[in-house]
Design a protein around this motif. Structure first.
Motif, PDB file in Angstrom:
ATOM      1  N   ALA A  44       0.841  -1.208   0.000  1.00  0.00           N
ATOM      2  CA  ALA A  44       0.000   0.000   0.000  1.00  0.00           C
ATOM      3  C   ALA A  44       0.871   1.250   0.000  1.00  0.00           C
ATOM      4  CB  ALA A  44      -0.941  -0.011   1.207  1.00  0.00           C
ATOM      5  N   TRP A  45       1.964   1.224   0.776  1.00  0.00           N
ATOM      6  CA  TRP A  45       2.916   2.356   0.828  1.00  0.00           C
ATOM      7  C   TRP A  45       3.517   2.589  -0.550  1.00  0.00           C
ATOM      8  CZ3 TRP A  45       8.399   1.898   0.243  1.00  0.00           C
ATOM      9  CH2 TRP A  45       9.124   3.060   0.544  1.00  0.00           C
ATOM     10  N   LYS A  46       3.909   1.501  -1.206  1.00  0.00           N
ATOM     11  CA  LYS A  46       4.532   1.605  -2.526  1.00  0.00           C
ATOM     12  C   LYS A  46       3.541   2.197  -3.539  1.00  0.00           C
ATOM     13  CE  LYS A  46       8.249   0.866  -4.934  1.00  0.00           C
ATOM     14  NZ  LYS A  46       9.469   1.590  -4.610  1.00  0.00           N
ATOM     15  N   MET A  47       2.275   1.852  -3.383  1.00  0.00           N
ATOM     16  CA  MET A  47       1.228   2.365  -4.283  1.00  0.00           C
ATOM     17  C   MET A  47       0.824   3.797  -3.920  1.00  0.00           C
ATOM     18  SD  MET A  47      -1.433  -0.763  -4.632  1.00  0.00           S
ATOM     19  CE  MET A  47      -0.908  -2.420  -4.987  1.00  0.00           C
ATOM     20  N   LYS A  48       1.253   4.227  -2.712  1.00  0.00           N
ATOM     21  CA  LYS A  48       0.774   5.497  -2.145  1.00  0.00           C
ATOM     22  C   LYS A  48      -0.752   5.471  -2.031  1.00  0.00           C
ATOM     23  CE  LYS A  48       4.583   8.487  -3.689  1.00  0.00           C
ATOM     24  NZ  LYS A  48       5.483   7.655  -4.470  1.00  0.00           N
ATOM     25  N   ALA A  49      -1.272   4.320  -1.603  1.00  0.00           N
ATOM     26  CA  ALA A  49      -2.722   4.147  -1.448  1.00  0.00           C
ATOM     27  C   ALA A  49      -3.229   5.099  -0.362  1.00  0.00           C
ATOM     28  CB  ALA A  49      -3.038   2.703  -1.088  1.00  0.00           C
ATOM     29  N   GLU A  50      -4.356   5.743  -0.640  1.00  0.00           N
ATOM     30  CA  GLU A  50      -4.862   6.750   0.289  1.00  0.00           C
ATOM     31  C   GLU A  50      -5.887   6.226   1.270  1.00  0.00           C
ATOM     32  OE1 GLU A  50      -5.981  10.439  -1.526  1.00  0.00           O
ATOM     33  OE2 GLU A  50      -4.092  10.551  -2.631  1.00  0.00           O
ATOM     34  N   LYS A  51      -6.665   5.225   0.863  1.00  0.00           N
ATOM     35  CA  LYS A  51      -7.760   4.766   1.716  1.00  0.00           C
ATOM     36  C   LYS A  51      -7.527   3.317   2.125  1.00  0.00           C
ATOM     37  CE  LYS A  51     -12.751   4.809   2.029  1.00  0.00           C
ATOM     38  NZ  LYS A  51     -13.950   4.484   1.349  1.00  0.00           N
ATOM     39  N   GLN A  52      -7.532   3.089   3.441  1.00  0.00           N
ATOM     40  CA  GLN A  52      -7.271   1.752   3.957  1.00  0.00           C
ATOM     41  C   GLN A  52      -8.269   0.740   3.398  1.00  0.00           C
ATOM     42  OE1 GLN A  52      -7.411   1.451   8.221  1.00  0.00           O
ATOM     43  NE2 GLN A  52      -6.464  -0.545   8.231  1.00  0.00           N
ATOM     44  N   GLY A  53      -7.722  -0.375   2.893  1.00  0.00           N
ATOM     45  CA  GLY A  53      -8.574  -1.447   2.387  1.00  0.00           C
ATOM     46  C   GLY A  53      -9.013  -1.281   0.944  1.00  0.00           C
ATOM     47  N   TYR A  54      -8.494  -0.246   0.264  1.00  0.00           N
ATOM     48  CA  TYR A  54      -8.901   0.010  -1.127  1.00  0.00           C
ATOM     49  C   TYR A  54      -7.699   0.414  -1.962  1.00  0.00           C
ATOM     50  CZ  TYR A  54     -13.592   0.091   0.803  1.00  0.00           C
ATOM     51  OH  TYR A  54     -14.750  -0.260   1.443  1.00  0.00           O
ATOM     52  N   PHE A  55      -7.631  -0.109  -3.182  1.00  0.00           N
ATOM     53  CA  PHE A  55      -6.619   0.326  -4.142  1.00  0.00           C
ATOM     54  C   PHE A  55      -7.342   0.816  -5.389  1.00  0.00           C
ATOM     55  CE2 PHE A  55      -3.820  -3.332  -2.384  1.00  0.00           C
ATOM     56  CZ  PHE A  55      -3.330  -2.529  -1.361  1.00  0.00           C
ATOM     57  N   THR A  56      -7.023   2.034  -5.824  1.00  0.00           N
ATOM     58  CA  THR A  56      -7.565   2.520  -7.093  1.00  0.00           C
ATOM     59  C   THR A  56      -6.693   1.953  -8.214  1.00  0.00           C
ATOM     60  OG1 THR A  56      -6.139   4.470  -7.195  1.00  0.00           O
ATOM     61  CG2 THR A  56      -8.232   4.724  -5.995  1.00  0.00           C
ATOM     62  N   GLN A  57      -7.186   2.063  -9.423  1.00  0.00           N
ATOM     63  CA  GLN A  57      -6.416   1.561 -10.561  1.00  0.00           C
ATOM     64  C   GLN A  57      -5.110   2.344 -10.701  1.00  0.00           C
ATOM     65  OE1 GLN A  57      -8.690   1.017 -14.132  1.00  0.00           O
ATOM     66  NE2 GLN A  57      -7.093  -0.225 -15.059  1.00  0.00           N
ATOM     67  N   GLU A  58      -5.180   3.649 -10.488  1.00  0.00           N
ATOM     68  CA  GLU A  58      -3.977   4.484 -10.589  1.00  0.00           C
ATOM     69  C   GLU A  58      -2.931   4.073  -9.547  1.00  0.00           C
ATOM     70  OE1 GLU A  58      -2.782   9.097  -9.824  1.00  0.00           O
ATOM     71  OE2 GLU A  58      -4.808   8.740 -10.579  1.00  0.00           O
ATOM     72  N   GLU A  59      -3.391   3.842  -8.293  1.00  0.00           N
ATOM     73  CA  GLU A  59      -2.470   3.410  -7.232  1.00  0.00           C
ATOM     74  C   GLU A  59      -1.850   2.051  -7.581  1.00  0.00           C
ATOM     75  OE1 GLU A  59      -4.910   5.627  -3.575  1.00  0.00           O
ATOM     76  OE2 GLU A  59      -5.251   3.496  -3.985  1.00  0.00           O
ATOM     77  N   TRP A  60      -2.682   1.148  -8.076  1.00  0.00           N
ATOM     78  CA  TRP A  60      -2.236  -0.185  -8.469  1.00  0.00           C
ATOM     79  C   TRP A  60      -1.152  -0.104  -9.545  1.00  0.00           C
ATOM     80  CZ3 TRP A  60      -2.979  -5.065  -6.717  1.00  0.00           C
ATOM     81  CH2 TRP A  60      -2.758  -6.133  -7.587  1.00  0.00           C
ATOM     82  N   ARG A  61      -1.428   0.717 -10.564  1.00  0.00           N
ATOM     83  CA  ARG A  61      -0.454   0.885 -11.651  1.00  0.00           C
ATOM     84  C   ARG A  61       0.862   1.433 -11.119  1.00  0.00           C
ATOM     85  NH1 ARG A  61      -4.352   3.833 -16.130  1.00  0.00           N
ATOM     86  NH2 ARG A  61      -5.155   1.930 -17.107  1.00  0.00           N
ATOM     87  N   ARG A  62       0.765   2.483 -10.287  1.00  0.00           N
ATOM     88  CA  ARG A  62       1.970   3.129  -9.733  1.00  0.00           C
ATOM     89  C   ARG A  62       2.816   2.107  -8.966  1.00  0.00           C
ATOM     90  NH1 ARG A  62       0.109   7.148  -5.610  1.00  0.00           N
ATOM     91  NH2 ARG A  62      -0.966   7.851  -7.430  1.00  0.00           N
ATOM     92  N   GLY A  63       2.175   1.336  -8.078  1.00  0.00           N
ATOM     93  CA  GLY A  63       2.896   0.379  -7.239  1.00  0.00           C
ATOM     94  C   GLY A  63       3.497  -0.760  -8.038  1.00  0.00           C
ATOM     95  N   LEU A  64       2.701  -1.355  -8.922  1.00  0.00           N
ATOM     96  CA  LEU A  64       3.190  -2.520  -9.654  1.00  0.00           C
ATOM     97  C   LEU A  64       4.242  -2.145 -10.697  1.00  0.00           C
ATOM     98  CD1 LEU A  64       0.810  -3.844  -8.132  1.00  0.00           C
ATOM     99  CD2 LEU A  64       0.706  -5.429 -10.039  1.00  0.00           C
ATOM    100  N   LYS A  65       4.090  -0.952 -11.262  1.00  0.00           N
ATOM    101  CA  LYS A  65       5.093  -0.473 -12.222  1.00  0.00           C
ATOM    102  C   LYS A  65       6.435  -0.271 -11.492  1.00  0.00           C
ATOM    103  CE  LYS A  65       5.645   3.034 -15.744  1.00  0.00           C
ATOM    104  NZ  LYS A  65       5.286   4.385 -16.114  1.00  0.00           N
ATOM    105  N   ALA A  66       6.363   0.349 -10.314  1.00  0.00           N
ATOM    106  CA  ALA A  66       7.582   0.578  -9.527  1.00  0.00           C
ATOM    107  C   ALA A  66       8.226  -0.749  -9.105  1.00  0.00           C
ATOM    108  CB  ALA A  66       7.263   1.423  -8.297  1.00  0.00           C
ATOM    109  N   LEU A  67       7.412  -1.764  -8.882  1.00  0.00           N
ATOM    110  CA  LEU A  67       7.931  -3.078  -8.484  1.00  0.00           C
ATOM    111  C   LEU A  67       8.296  -3.949  -9.688  1.00  0.00           C
ATOM    112  CD1 LEU A  67       5.384  -3.892  -5.633  1.00  0.00           C
ATOM    113  CD2 LEU A  67       7.796  -3.330  -5.341  1.00  0.00           C
TER     114      LEU A  67
END
Length: 194
Positions: A44-67
């Motif tokens: 969640a930190w890597k995705m910079k997720a803002e809301k606990q228990g939820y990942f937006t598509q943008e957050e998902w892309r950011r995190g997985l791309k970085a990984l």
């Protein structure tokens, strides 16, 4: 990016277009990690997720791309590296502060209840500062002055763990700018050790 999106769609709730708590549980199950595992918080930190228990598509892309993970098996392989990255001194303070903010469930919320703080401390700091966390959690559970912990107190405990030798605590100076909860904690330990 298509493969990252495809993976997102496997876990996303189609009506909200978010990965919600159910999707995260399914993801954890497929990754073979408990949903309470610190690496999920690190993700969640890597995705910079803002809301606990939820990942937006943008957050998902950011995190997985970085990984550099566009499949489940690559994501699984990336978790140990992510853990090493977070545990580096240069990143850990940011992760520690993020863990607190991530647990704030309402927009105007500024503090977290003691029970949740105790669980969070155990997950985030337990493996690095076991003795300090155990004592602090014990203190928080028996004291009656504090019902919640705010960000300043949370960060104060991080500073305490990094600057004060434990259990001697000879460097602790209550005249310095420590949150009151830590002054009370140190007093409590001193009485306990006397």
């Amino acid at each position: 990016m298509d493969r990252i999106d495809h993976l997102f769609n496997q876990y996303a709730n189609t009506s909200s277009n978010l990965i919600d708590p159910e999707g995260i549980e399914e993801l954890c199950s497929n990754l073979e990690v408990p949903h309470t595992d610190i690496r999920i918080l690190m993700l969640a930190w890597k995705m910079k997720a803002e809301k606990q228990g939820y990942f937006t598509q943008e957050e998902w892309r950011r995190g997985l791309k970085a990984l550099r993970a566009d499949t489940l098996s690559k994501l699984k392989k990336a978790l140990p590296e992510l853990e090493k990255e977070v545990r580096r001194q240069s990143n850990f303070a940011d992760f520690y502060a993020y863990a607190f903010r991530y647990c704030l469930t309402e927009e105007k919320q500024k503090s977290i209840d003691i029970e949740t703080i105790c669980q969070l401390l155990d997950i985030v700091m337990g493996s690095t500062f076991r003795a300090q966390v155990d004592y602090f959690v014990e203190y928080l559970k028996i004291q009656n002055d504090y019902k919640v912990i705010n960000m300043d107190q949370w960060m104060g405990f991080y500073r305490f763990c990094n600057e004060i030798s434990f259990p001697e605590m000879t460097e602790y100076n209550p005249e310095l700018a420590w949150p009151l909860v830590l002054d009370s904690f140190v007093e409590w330990i001193s009485e306990k050790q006397a």
